[in-house]
Design a protein around this motif. Structure first.
Motif, short mmCIF file in Angstrom:
data_model
loop_
_atom_site.label_atom_id
_atom_site.label_comp_id
_atom_site.label_asym_id
_atom_site.label_seq_id
_atom_site.Cartn_x
_atom_site.Cartn_y
_atom_site.Cartn_z
N ILE A 246 1.16 -0.94 0.06
CA ILE A 246 -0.25 0.00 -0.07
C ILE A 246 1.10 1.25 0.18
O ILE A 246 0.94 1.98 -0.72
N HIS A 247 1.66 1.28 1.10
CA HIS A 247 2.45 2.70 0.91
C HIS A 247 3.67 2.61 0.09
O HIS A 247 3.74 4.00 -0.32
N GLY A 248 4.32 1.82 -0.25
CA GLY A 248 5.28 1.80 -1.75
C GLY A 248 4.48 1.76 -2.92
O GLY A 248 5.21 2.37 -3.58
N SER A 249 3.06 1.61 -2.95
CA SER A 249 2.35 1.84 -4.35
C SER A 249 1.85 3.94 -3.98
O SER A 249 2.47 4.18 -5.28
N GLN A 250 1.57 3.99 -3.43
CA GLN A 250 1.06 5.38 -3.13
C GLN A 250 2.29 5.86 -2.95
O GLN A 250 2.28 7.11 -3.30
N ALA A 251 3.68 5.98 -2.77
CA ALA A 251 5.03 6.39 -2.63
C ALA A 251 5.39 6.66 -4.24
O ALA A 251 5.37 7.74 -5.14
N ARG A 252 5.23 5.66 -4.95
CA ARG A 252 5.64 5.35 -6.04
C ARG A 252 5.03 6.43 -7.09
O ARG A 252 4.82 7.25 -8.21
N LEU A 253 3.59 6.61 -6.79
CA LEU A 253 2.23 7.19 -7.55
C LEU A 253 2.90 8.79 -7.07
O LEU A 253 2.22 9.20 -8.24
N GLN A 254 3.29 9.27 -6.67
CA GLN A 254 3.59 10.24 -5.79
C GLN A 254 4.97 10.83 -6.44
O GLN A 254 5.25 11.79 -5.74
N GLY A 255 5.52 9.58 -6.17
CA GLY A 255 7.98 10.19 -7.54
C GLY A 255 8.52 10.52 -5.81
O GLY A 255 9.05 10.73 -5.77
N ASP A 256 7.46 10.07 -4.28
CA ASP A 256 8.42 9.86 -3.58
C ASP A 256 9.32 8.77 -3.47
O ASP A 256 8.92 7.41 -3.59
N ASP A 257 10.17 8.16 -2.39
CA ASP A 257 11.03 7.30 -1.81
C ASP A 257 10.01 6.44 -0.92
O ASP A 257 9.51 7.34 -0.05
N TYR A 258 10.00 5.53 -0.90
CA TYR A 258 9.63 4.60 0.02
C TYR A 258 10.45 4.11 0.81
O TYR A 258 11.19 2.79 0.20
N GLN A 259 11.39 3.29 2.43
CA GLN A 259 11.86 2.37 2.51
C GLN A 259 10.88 1.13 3.19
O GLN A 259 10.03 0.93 4.00
#
Length: 335
Positions: free
Chosen positions: A169-182
């Motif tokens: 969930i959080h990785g997908s949100q980050a990818r769509l927003q162009g953010d990094d996710y650990q």
């Protein structure tokens, strides 16, 4: 009927579904207890319209318990479950620790119920990817012994626990927003990706998840000669494992014979209408206790081969439901 039933790991992803199933299926016992880690102990839960407090799992927590249903990591199962057996309980274990021990029954109730009935001490529930595959194999095996299986799994993130789904969930949100996710569970991004490794490297380039499917299949079906060639892949689906399965049988089985056998076998639902786009998918299998089979067709490369597609809720039939079904089987046998 059992007098006292304990659920170990009641606050985990599978443990919560076990509680739901015990309530939905009206599993009867005179008393229920719910055990968890020290971190969750003291939390209040509701079961069958009654409030319970989670008790801490210790080696002394099993006194007076007849049946234990446990969903814990391997190290916890190894440490605590022998104490349950010593206290006189029958244990149904979801972890991978006990599955391949010679003295432990490995059970899918639709396939080998007698193994559970005759078992002493710990009864193991198989790996989720194995469970749905062997259930789909069994009606074919009953027609003609299976020589070989080639299986590719497409496994949901829920198989890696609650944190696995959070990663999706959080990785997908980050990818769509162009953010990094650990990522916390996965070694590579799972969002919009496919990771062809589940588990550690075991032997000849195969992973621990893949070798589970090899060894557990042989044990459940009681046939050490079945050859299994698995590839296990994690995909960005939150729940329900999918599998592409090709079996080679001693004598040919037609798609029509296979479809009839699947339809008659308990726990299997056939969804197979290619022309109208009807086949099993994670999105229409979630929340079900069934194993869904479709895309049934002849293997055009092998006269004794048959191919099909298989989907099942890995948290239910792949884990919680199978354990509860074992408990129901044992309870019925007790009378």
């Amino acid at each position: 009927m059992f007098n006292t039933v304990a659920v170990v790991g009641a606050s985990g992803a599978v443990g919560r579904i076990i509680l739901e199933l015990l309530e939905e299926r009206n599993f009867e016992a005179k008393e229920f207890r719910f055990l968890s880690s020290a971190r969750s102990a003291g939390t209040e839960i509701t079961f069958k319209n009654k409030a319970y407090t989670l008790q801490e799992l210790t080696e002394d927590a099993f006194e007076g318990i007849d049946l234990v249903i446990a969903s814990t990591p391997d190290d916890v199962a190894a440490k605590y479950l022998p104490a349950a057996v010593k206290a006189g309980a029958t244990v149904i274990d979801e972890s991978g620790y006990w599955r391949m021990k010679d003295e432990v029954a490995l059970v899918v109730p639709e396939i080998n119920p007698e193994a559970a009935i005759n078992a002493k001490g710990i009864i193991a529930s198989p790996n989720c990817s194995t469970t749905q595959m062997v259930l789909a194999m069994k009606p074919l095996y009953d027609i003609s012994p299976i020589r070989r299986v080639i299986v590719s799994t497409y496994q949901a993130t829920s198989g890696a626990g609650l944190v696995g789904t959070e990663d999706l969930i959080h990785g997908s949100q980050a990818r769509l927003q162009g953010d990094d996710y650990q990522y916390k569970v996965f070694a590579h991004p799972i969002a919009f990706n496919a990771i062809p490794q589940i588990g550690s490297h075991k032997v000849d380039g195969y992973t621990s998840e893949e070798m589970k499917m090899v060894y557990e299949t042989r044990k459940i079906l009681g046939d050490p000669n079945i050859q299994v060639n698995p590839t296990c892949v994690r995909i960005p689906v939150w729940n329900c494992h999918s599998e592409s399965i090709t079996v080679e049988t001693e004598t040919p089985i037609s798609p029509e014979q296979a479809r009839e056998a699947f339809e008659k076998f308990p726990g299997i639902t056939v969804v197979d209408d290619l022309d109208n786009g009807q086949y099993p998918m994670p999105s229409n299998s979630d929340g079900s206790d069934e194993v869904f089979v479709g895309r049934i067709r002849k293997d055009i490369s092998n006269p004794n081969g048959l191919s099909f597609w298989c989907v099942s809720d890995n948290l239910r039939k792949g884990a919680a439901t199978n354990a509860v079904q074992i408990a129901e089987l044992l309870s019925k046998h007790r009378g």
